[in-house]
Design an enzyme around this catalytic site. Structure first.
Site, PDB file in Angstrom:
ATOM      1  N   CYS A 125      40.073  32.946  35.833  1.00  0.00           N
ATOM      2  CA  CYS A 125      40.853  31.997  35.052  1.00  0.00           C
ATOM      3  C   CYS A 125      39.888  31.124  34.437  1.00  0.00           C
ATOM      4  O   CYS A 125      39.106  31.517  33.522  1.00  0.00           O
ATOM      5  CB  CYS A 125      41.921  31.576  35.763  1.00  0.00           C
ATOM      6  SG  CYS A 125      43.303  30.640  34.800  1.00  0.00           S
ATOM      7  N   GLU A 149      43.545  36.221  43.765  1.00  0.00           N
ATOM      8  CA  GLU A 149      43.541  35.877  45.283  1.00  0.00           C
ATOM      9  C   GLU A 149      45.183  35.795  45.999  1.00  0.00           C
ATOM     10  O   GLU A 149      45.408  35.672  46.966  1.00  0.00           O
ATOM     11  CB  GLU A 149      43.122  34.576  45.356  1.00  0.00           C
ATOM     12  CG  GLU A 149      43.712  33.435  44.679  1.00  0.00           C
ATOM     13  CD  GLU A 149      43.117  33.244  43.239  1.00  0.00           C
ATOM     14  OE1 GLU A 149      43.397  31.941  42.707  1.00  0.00           O
ATOM     15  OE2 GLU A 149      42.618  34.345  42.691  1.00  0.00           O
ATOM     16  N   HIS A 151      44.738  35.788  38.674  1.00  0.00           N
ATOM     17  CA  HIS A 151      44.351  35.315  40.117  1.00  0.00           C
ATOM     18  C   HIS A 151      44.492  36.552  40.877  1.00  0.00           C
ATOM     19  O   HIS A 151      45.665  36.665  41.420  1.00  0.00           O
ATOM     20  CB  HIS A 151      45.291  33.960  40.319  1.00  0.00           C
ATOM     21  CG  HIS A 151      45.077  32.846  39.604  1.00  0.00           C
ATOM     22  ND1 HIS A 151      44.232  32.052  39.947  1.00  0.00           N
ATOM     23  CD2 HIS A 151      45.466  32.411  38.085  1.00  0.00           C
ATOM     24  CE1 HIS A 151      44.209  31.102  38.951  1.00  0.00           C
ATOM     25  NE2 HIS A 151      44.780  31.138  38.106  1.00  0.00           N
TER      26      HIS A 151
END
Length: 520
Positions: free
Chosen positions: A89, A181, A179
């Site tokens: 990002c 994660e 993202h």
């Protein structure tokens, strides 16, 4: 073996912190692959990274624009370290901006994306090996890359993002606008694993045994022949810290167990029996309940409660430590999530944590926080690796402020008793139903709200108890647990029949975010 030699033998992937509240999840995911990972400030220099000697670097997401006056930057020499770098990002935008590409500010090209989006892979890439050509990912960005630097090529895009994944394989530089994660990126774990194992060449052999060796070496180097004071709360975190410290420094450790009058039912005796008896920790038990409850009388604001309790804990330790000789260190069970929720240099404070906020400036001890790079599930794994029994390791998480933050509004003995008794019933029934390992955390809250009821043909005006039960992997995000209705019914029936001054039960069905796990 010294701490330095142990650390040098452990492969590491460093995550540079650019301000996302959940960027520490990147480190957590990477650890799941058997690779040690931790956050470092974005201000770290290339020379400092050389000394750490990581096998990979991740630039995290963050709320800033690369064009902002206060934009977080990067030492440009880091790009010349010949270490694989993954920008996520804001991290991808930073790579692009610093290496000669173009980032368009939010809104100029209709490029905002928030929520799940479909990533379309246009080329094969080691980063996306084993993942489908089209996959759902979580986007959360305003600015967007519209021109990539020389040497980079397009790997993937989305309907609203022309460059959702880019790479320069010659220099081992990778960028993704989404993202990986978070769980909403369906193949996010695969992407991070590809970076760690395939691109960075990680062996995947880091374990809790490595962590124990590292921490014991660090503790011994820090403490030397001096003494450490540990405050036992009765929870998993401080218990694990106690066993770890004893393994590292033996009788240099003295534990103080403060009964602040805010413990769960029978918890004081259980702590003394398990840790003092079975593990042989040197524990001084202090009954300070009147001292704490007097200070908390009429205090309704949750932040004030936390600050009062945090301060008073240290003052109690001061009083007790003054009776001892040569105590220089105070150990705490602070976790990674505690530090993040309390705010960092780049992240906004959600709420102060009793271990990292509210400590007086004139505190007489140096702090030791052996667990402050671990998540809750890792602490449990550490406890097992240390040989602790499951009944200790799997104890329900319990905040340092205790029941003070499970009683809404002003604290009274009557309210505390309703929470103690109702919580004991909840834990008993969850265990009977065989759900105690499936539900991450569960507890009751006195909402401070009274309502009208009817019991025994008579009118009542008593408290409402809320049940909070959540499922989670690491405590950073959580969903409410979908407990079976028959279990909830039995819990509710028992509480209103067995606990005085309670006539209504409600169930909290809020996820985190937007709510936190605790009510205060």
């Amino acid at each position: 073996m010294t701490e330095i030699s142990i650390l040098n033998d452990v492969q590491k992937i460093i995550v540079l912190d650019y301000g996302s509240q959940y960027n520490q999840l990147i480190a957590r995911r990477i650890r799941e692959f058997g690779v040690f990972s931790e956050l470092k400030s974005h201000k770290i220099t290339a020379q400092e990274l050389r000394e750490i000697n990581p096998i990979g670097i991740v630039l995290s997401g963050g709320p800033n624009s690369v064009y902002a006056d206060n934009a977080f930057g990067i030492d440009p020499e880091i790009f010349e370290l010949e270490i694989p770098i993954l920008g996520i990002c804001y991290g991808m935008q930073l790579i692009t901006h610093k290496l000669g590409g173009k980032v368009v500010p939010a809104g100029q090209a209709g490029n905002r994306e928030y929520g799940q989006s479909t990533l379309h892979l246009r080329e094969t890439s080691k980063l996306f090996s084993g993942t489908p050509q089209e996959q759902l990912v979580l986007m959360s960005h305003g600015d967007a890359v519209t021109e990539i630097p020389e040497g980079f090529h397009l790997v993937g895009d989305s309907n609203d993002c022309p460059y959702a994944a880019i790479e320069n394989t010659e220099k081992n530089l990778y960028g993704i606008q989404f993202h990986p994660e978070v769980r909403h990126s369906v193949y996010g774990n695969d992407i991070l694993k590809n970076f760690a194992i395939s691109i960075c060449g990680a062996r995947g052999d880091w374990s809790m045994d490595n962590f124990i060796d590292m921490e014991i070496a660090k503790i011994r180097e820090t403490v030397g022949d001096r003494k450490v004071l540990l405050g036992l709360s009765g929870g998993v975190d401080s218990s694990v810290v106690g066993v770890l410290l004893q393994k590292a420094i033996g009788d240099q450790l003295t534990c103080i167990f403060v009964d602040h009058g805010l413990l769960r039912k029978d918890e004081g005796d259980q702590v003394m029996g398990m840790l003092g008896g079975k593990f042989g920790l040197n524990i001084i038990r202090v009954d300070a309940s009147k001292r704490f409850l007097d200070l908390l009388a009429d205090v309704e604001d949750p932040e004030k409660k936390r600050k009062i309790i945090g301060n008073e804990f240290v003052y109690v330790f001061d009083d007790e430590a003054s009776k001892l000789k040569g105590v220089d260190f105070l150990a705490q069970g602070t976790l990674y999530t505690d530090i993040i929720e309390s705010g960092t240099e780049t992240a906004q404070t959600i709420k102060s944590h009793h271990n990292v906020g509210g400590l007086p400036e004139d505190m007489q001890f140096e702090l030791i926080e052996p667990l402050n790079t671990l998540f809750k599930d890792e602490v449990r794994a550490l406890g097992i690796a240390l040989g602790m029994p499951e009944e200790i390791v799997w104890r329900q998480p319990f905040p340092g402020p205790g029941l003070a933050i499970r009683v809404m509004g002003a604290i009274t003995e009557e309210k505390l008793e309703t929470v103690r008794e109702s919580d004991a019933i909840l834990r008993e029934e969850i265990a009977k139903a065989g759900l105690d390992r499936d539900v991450w955390q569960y507890f009751t809250v006195n909402t401070g709200v009274r309502s009208v009821g009817v019991m025994g043909d008579g009118r009542t005006y008593d408290y409402t108890i809320a049940i909070r039960a959540i499922t989670s992997i690491d405590g950073m995000t959580a969903d409410f647990a979908q407990l079976p209705w028959d279990v909830l019914k039995k819990i509710s029936t028992r509480i209103v029949n067995e606990v005085d001054h309670v006539n209504r039960i409600v169930y909290d069905i809020t996820s985190k975010p937007p709510a936190t796990v605790e009510w205060e």
